[in-house]
Design a protein around this motif. Structure first.
Motif, PDB file in Angstrom:
ATOM      1  N   LEU A  90       0.820  -1.211   0.000  1.00  0.00           N
ATOM      2  CA  LEU A  90       0.000   0.000   0.000  1.00  0.00           C
ATOM      3  C   LEU A  90       0.854   1.262   0.000  1.00  0.00           C
ATOM      4  N   ASN A  91       1.875   1.306   0.836  1.00  0.00           N
ATOM      5  CA  ASN A  91       2.601   2.548   1.079  1.00  0.00           C
ATOM      6  C   ASN A  91       3.867   2.731   0.250  1.00  0.00           C
ATOM      7  N   LEU A  92       4.329   1.670  -0.394  1.00  0.00           N
ATOM      8  CA  LEU A  92       5.525   1.761  -1.229  1.00  0.00           C
ATOM      9  C   LEU A  92       5.279   1.271  -2.644  1.00  0.00           C
ATOM     10  N   MET A  93       4.834   0.033  -2.789  1.00  0.00           N
ATOM     11  CA  MET A  93       4.790  -0.586  -4.105  1.00  0.00           C
ATOM     12  C   MET A  93       3.733   0.031  -5.017  1.00  0.00           C
ATOM     13  N   ALA A  94       2.666   0.594  -4.455  1.00  0.00           N
ATOM     14  CA  ALA A  94       1.675   1.269  -5.303  1.00  0.00           C
ATOM     15  C   ALA A  94       2.338   2.399  -6.080  1.00  0.00           C
ATOM     16  N   ALA A  95       3.176   3.184  -5.405  1.00  0.00           N
ATOM     17  CA  ALA A  95       3.876   4.284  -6.067  1.00  0.00           C
ATOM     18  C   ALA A  95       4.934   3.768  -7.034  1.00  0.00           C
ATOM     19  N   VAL A  96       5.686   2.758  -6.623  1.00  0.00           N
ATOM     20  CA  VAL A  96       6.739   2.202  -7.478  1.00  0.00           C
ATOM     21  C   VAL A  96       6.141   1.687  -8.789  1.00  0.00           C
ATOM     22  N   ARG A  97       5.071   0.921  -8.688  1.00  0.00           N
ATOM     23  CA  ARG A  97       4.461   0.332  -9.889  1.00  0.00           C
ATOM     24  C   ARG A  97       3.850   1.392 -10.793  1.00  0.00           C
ATOM     25  N   LEU A  98       3.194   2.391 -10.195  1.00  0.00           N
ATOM     26  CA  LEU A  98       2.557   3.417 -11.016  1.00  0.00           C
ATOM     27  C   LEU A  98       3.599   4.302 -11.697  1.00  0.00           C
ATOM     28  N   ASP A  99       4.664   4.630 -10.986  1.00  0.00           N
ATOM     29  CA  ASP A  99       5.747   5.389 -11.623  1.00  0.00           C
ATOM     30  C   ASP A  99       6.322   4.611 -12.806  1.00  0.00           C
ATOM     31  N   ARG A 100       6.492   3.321 -12.617  1.00  0.00           N
ATOM     32  CA  ARG A 100       7.039   2.472 -13.680  1.00  0.00           C
ATOM     33  C   ARG A 100       6.130   2.497 -14.912  1.00  0.00           C
ATOM     34  N   ALA A 101       4.825   2.644 -14.684  1.00  0.00           N
ATOM     35  CA  ALA A 101       3.874   2.665 -15.789  1.00  0.00           C
ATOM     36  C   ALA A 101       3.788   4.028 -16.468  1.00  0.00           C
ATOM     37  N   LEU A 102       3.891   5.111 -15.686  1.00  0.00           N
ATOM     38  CA  LEU A 102       3.616   6.436 -16.232  1.00  0.00           C
ATOM     39  C   LEU A 102       4.846   7.296 -16.506  1.00  0.00           C
ATOM     40  N   ALA A 103       5.932   7.073 -15.780  1.00  0.00           N
ATOM     41  CA  ALA A 103       7.110   7.930 -15.951  1.00  0.00           C
ATOM     42  C   ALA A 103       7.736   7.833 -17.341  1.00  0.00           C
ATOM     43  N   PRO A 104       7.727   6.674 -18.013  1.00  0.00           N
ATOM     44  CA  PRO A 104       8.348   6.633 -19.349  1.00  0.00           C
ATOM     45  C   PRO A 104       7.785   7.665 -20.321  1.00  0.00           C
ATOM     46  N   ALA A 105       6.472   7.924 -20.264  1.00  0.00           N
ATOM     47  CA  ALA A 105       5.883   8.929 -21.159  1.00  0.00           C
ATOM     48  C   ALA A 105       6.380  10.327 -20.803  1.00  0.00           C
ATOM     49  N   MET A 106       6.560  10.604 -19.508  1.00  0.00           N
ATOM     50  CA  MET A 106       7.105  11.892 -19.087  1.00  0.00           C
ATOM     51  C   MET A 106       8.536  12.053 -19.600  1.00  0.00           C
ATOM     52  N   ILE A 107       9.315  10.991 -19.466  1.00  0.00           N
ATOM     53  CA  ILE A 107      10.707  11.017 -19.936  1.00  0.00           C
ATOM     54  C   ILE A 107      10.751  11.264 -21.443  1.00  0.00           C
ATOM     55  N   ALA A 108       9.853  10.628 -22.170  1.00  0.00           N
ATOM     56  CA  ALA A 108       9.847  10.741 -23.636  1.00  0.00           C
ATOM     57  C   ALA A 108       9.597  12.176 -24.088  1.00  0.00           C
ATOM     58  N   ARG A 109       8.742  12.902 -23.358  1.00  0.00           N
ATOM     59  CA  ARG A 109       8.473  14.282 -23.763  1.00  0.00           C
ATOM     60  C   ARG A 109       9.312  15.302 -22.990  1.00  0.00           C
ATOM     61  N   GLY A 110      10.110  14.809 -22.031  1.00  0.00           N
ATOM     62  CA  GLY A 110      11.044  15.675 -21.320  1.00  0.00           C
ATOM     63  C   GLY A 110      10.424  16.613 -20.317  1.00  0.00           C
ATOM     64  N   SER A 111       9.271  16.244 -19.761  1.00  0.00           N
ATOM     65  CA  SER A 111       8.623  17.095 -18.750  1.00  0.00           C
ATOM     66  C   SER A 111       7.666  16.263 -17.910  1.00  0.00           C
ATOM     67  N   GLY A 112       7.424  16.738 -16.700  1.00  0.00           N
ATOM     68  CA  GLY A 112       6.500  16.071 -15.799  1.00  0.00           C
ATOM     69  C   GLY A 112       6.905  16.285 -14.356  1.00  0.00           C
ATOM     70  N   VAL A 113       5.979  16.011 -13.459  1.00  0.00           N
ATOM     71  CA  VAL A 113       6.226  16.154 -12.021  1.00  0.00           C
ATOM     72  C   VAL A 113       5.667  14.923 -11.312  1.00  0.00           C
ATOM     73  N   VAL A 114       6.461  14.360 -10.408  1.00  0.00           N
ATOM     74  CA  VAL A 114       6.032  13.244  -9.572  1.00  0.00           C
ATOM     75  C   VAL A 114       6.208  13.655  -8.111  1.00  0.00           C
ATOM     76  N   ILE A 115       5.141  13.533  -7.334  1.00  0.00           N
ATOM     77  CA  ILE A 115       5.199  13.897  -5.916  1.00  0.00           C
ATOM     78  C   ILE A 115       4.765  12.696  -5.084  1.00  0.00           C
TER      79      ILE A 115
END
Length: 265
Positions: free
Chosen positions: A114-139
């Protein structure tokens, strides 16, 4: 206690898509409402449907499981544009009291999922698109308990949040050079509806008024120098600031919002 309100620029996040996990109650709901009032298109996810209307697209998903993250990522990939800002509000503890001996492997794994892996898995799913366009914020929303664990009942929760903070720092090192900012927020006691209900229960059980009940909680925390917990809207305002262009040079840092509870530098 007087509830805090803030003037919000209705255009600050115009054209942005913001995903807030765990956004159906408490500080998560306040964060959803803040971003929506600031012009963002907001998506939120939780296991159960919100009890009242939210200015957001709701996705029913248990993000503590890989399948739940896949469900949310699939919706983002098909029904909404790419996400500009991800706020990981999801968290909590249902572990039994009784110290370390009361925590079996299953209890530990649930807190970590709940407190760690939910964020790890979601970042793994969504961060690549942010990296591809060179912008984004993760909090990432951690907790001051990563530094002040309450051994009686929240050892596993505190350990998972400590891991989340370390993960957030590592991710910032990797994503910063690629145009994606990563920060974390560590709240202390937040005066949510659940906290209010707890105060009422303590007052009724002890035959005291609610002010005395609140003070008993402050005393158990070792005191809060400003004399009160944070309002959900205050946490939301900090998160929105960190996600905004006003914080464009803030990266890899964690901000406590605890009224001074943590007594050390």
């Amino acid at each position: 206690m007087t509830r805090k309100t803030f003037k919000i620029d209705p255009d600050e996040f115009a054209g942005k898509v913001v995903l807030v996990t765990g956004g159906t109650m408490g500080a998560g709901e306040a964060t959803v409402r803040h971003f929506a009032a600031a012009g963002a298109r907001v998506v939120t996810a939780a296991r159960s449907k919100p009890s009242r209307e939210l200015p957001a697209m709701f996705v029913a998903a248990d993000l503590s499981t890989p399948a739940g993250v896949d469900t949310l990522a699939g919706v983002v990939g098909s029904d909404v544009p790419e996400v500009d800002i991800v706020v990981h509000m999801l968290g909590g503890s249902k572990a039994p009291a009784g110290g370390f001996a009361a925590l079996d492997d299953e209890a530990w794994q649930k807190e970590i999922n709940l407190n760690l892996m939910a964020a790890v898995r979601l970042d793994r799913a969504l961060a690549p698109a942010m990296i591809a366009r060179g912008s984004g914020v993760v909090i990432h929303v951690s907790s001051i308990q990563r530094r002040l664990p309450l051994y009686e009942s929240t050892t596993a929760y505190a350990a998972a949040k400590a891991a989340l903070s370390a993960y957030s720092k590592a991710l910032s090192k990797e994503l910063g050079p690629k145009g994606v900012r990563v920060t974390s927020v560590a709240p202390g006691w937040i005066y949510t509806s659940a906290a209010e209900a707890m105060v009422s229960r303590i007052a009724q059980a002890g035959g005291i008024d609610e002010e005395a009940a609140r003070q008993s909680i402050l005393d158990a925390l070792g005191g809060i120098p400003i004399g009160r917990p944070a309002w959900p809207e205050e946490v939301a305002a900090l998160i929105a600031f960190l996600a905004s262009d006003r914080a464009a040079s803030i990266h890899g840092a964690e901000y406590a919002i605890d009224g001074g509870t943590v007594p050390v530098v």
